[in-house]
Scaffold this active site. Structure first.
Site, PDB file in Angstrom:
ATOM      1  N   TYR A 114       0.781  -1.171  -0.093  1.00  0.00           N
ATOM      2  CA  TYR A 114      -0.105  -0.074  -0.006  1.00  0.00           C
ATOM      3  C   TYR A 114       0.824   1.202   0.140  1.00  0.00           C
ATOM      4  O   TYR A 114       1.539   1.412   0.925  1.00  0.00           O
ATOM      5  CB  TYR A 114      -0.903   0.141   1.267  1.00  0.00           C
ATOM      6  CG  TYR A 114      -1.960   1.033   1.521  1.00  0.00           C
ATOM      7  CD1 TYR A 114      -2.115   2.046   0.437  1.00  0.00           C
ATOM      8  CD2 TYR A 114      -2.465   1.281   2.752  1.00  0.00           C
ATOM      9  CE1 TYR A 114      -3.040   2.952   0.542  1.00  0.00           C
ATOM     10  CE2 TYR A 114      -3.454   2.361   2.865  1.00  0.00           C
ATOM     11  CZ  TYR A 114      -3.718   3.105   1.752  1.00  0.00           C
ATOM     12  OH  TYR A 114      -4.709   4.119   1.808  1.00  0.00           O
TER      13      TYR A 114
ATOM     14  N   LYS B 245      -1.806  -1.469  -3.983  1.00  0.00           N
ATOM     15  CA  LYS B 245      -2.912  -0.450  -3.948  1.00  0.00           C
ATOM     16  C   LYS B 245      -1.877   0.663  -3.924  1.00  0.00           C
ATOM     17  O   LYS B 245      -1.308   1.249  -3.024  1.00  0.00           O
ATOM     18  CB  LYS B 245      -3.575  -0.357  -2.551  1.00  0.00           C
ATOM     19  CG  LYS B 245      -4.518   0.671  -2.636  1.00  0.00           C
ATOM     20  CD  LYS B 245      -5.271   0.778  -1.104  1.00  0.00           C
ATOM     21  CE  LYS B 245      -6.172   2.090  -1.256  1.00  0.00           C
ATOM     22  NZ  LYS B 245      -6.742   2.336   0.373  1.00  0.00           N
TER      23      LYS B 245
END
Length: 296
Positions: free
Chosen positions: A137, A165
């Site tokens: 992330y 992400k």
């Protein structure tokens, strides 16, 4: 190297309903069911939008365990288990894995930060130890450190690091990452306003705040693009841009918590240091929501 794709489409970065007494599990369960009934492709629990930073250790584990039981395999569950303490991230990640998480979402270390070499070492240690697939992330606006394309290329060599992400917002850097990692990492957009642009570079979906409000249309945006219907994907991206803007006019998840409360699913309650949305911004957002028929 062939790696598992955790999901294609939209994963809701789901809120955690709370009130003055703690986590409202009744509201949480009903909202999970509504999300799945309305066509969401995956759910990401206990991360940024889920206020993971202000859940106690027990609450964080309870939220993961509750969500896994309620989801009951209907869609993949991704658990937000990242930390600036690598050892704690491993502990929490393995708890999530034991409770059926399809993957864990590991944010770059905030506050203490590290170097790019430190990112490789920390994420490698986590991927080595965690008993389920890992999604990186990248959100430098919150953490103060970003993952460079060359660092992604190194991390993509690890068989247990399957996706990212990407919420850095730099389309040029994302393009370079896509060029370097090829099929070794699935890229998901972490920004609702860049879904279609990122899909043009090979992105397979979005971990979304918007889909707390419109799960079906957020999924449709992605699925349309993947099916070659670029026009529909673009229309949906542009349709919801003003609402996306309002969902981020104050620090996430302040606005989305107010929006979901207006939909009747939970109280408009956030934990300090967050405070409720300003009246003016809230009224502007609710007007847009009414225009889309999300609320009456």
């Amino acid at each position: 190297m062939s790696k598992k794709i955790i999901f294609e489409g939209a994963a809701t970065a789901i809120i955690t309903p709370t009130n003055a007494n703690g986590v409202d599990y009744d509201a949480f369960g009903k909202f999970i069911d509504w999300q799945i009934d309305n066509g969401i492709d995956a759910l990401c629990v206990g991360a940024t939008t889920g206020e993971g930073a202000t859940l106690t250790d027990k609450e964080h584990k309870d939220v993961i365990a509750f969500a896994a039981e309620r989801i009951a395999g209907r869609v993949p569950m991704i658990a937000g288990t990242g930390s600036n303490d690598t050892a704690y991230a491993i502990e929490l990640s393995n708890f999530a894995a034991e409770h059926g998480a399809a993957a864990v979402l590991l944010v770059t270390p905030y506050y203490n930060k590290t170097t790019q070499a430190g990112l490789v070492a920390s994420f490698t240690a986590q991927a080595d130890a965690v008993k389920c697939p890992v999604i990186l992330y990248n959100v430098p606006s919150r953490t103060g450190i970003g993952i460079k394309p060359e660092t992604y290329a190194k991390l993509a060599e690890h068989e247990n690091i399957v996706a990212v992400k990407e919420a850095g917002g730099d389309i040029s850097a994302i393009a370079e990452t896509a060029r370097l990692v090829g099929d070794n990492l699935t890229i998901y957009s972490g920004n609702d306003d860049q879904v279609v642009a990122m899909m043009a570079l090979g992105c397979r979906g979005v971990v979304s705040v918007l889909s707390n409000l419109v799960p079906a249309d957020t999924s449709k945006m992605v699925k349309s693009f993947l099916a070659g219907d670029i026009m529909t994907a673009r229309e949906l991206q542009l349709k919801y841009l003003p609402l996306i803007s309002d969902l981020f006019c104050e620090v996430n998840p302040i606005p989305v918590k107010a929006a979901v409360a207006a939909m009747g699913f939970c109280e408009n309650y956030v934990r300090l240091p967050l405070v409720p949305m300003s009246d003016a911004n809230r009224e502007h957002m609710l007007k847009i929501m009414r225009g889309h028929g999300i609320i009456a």
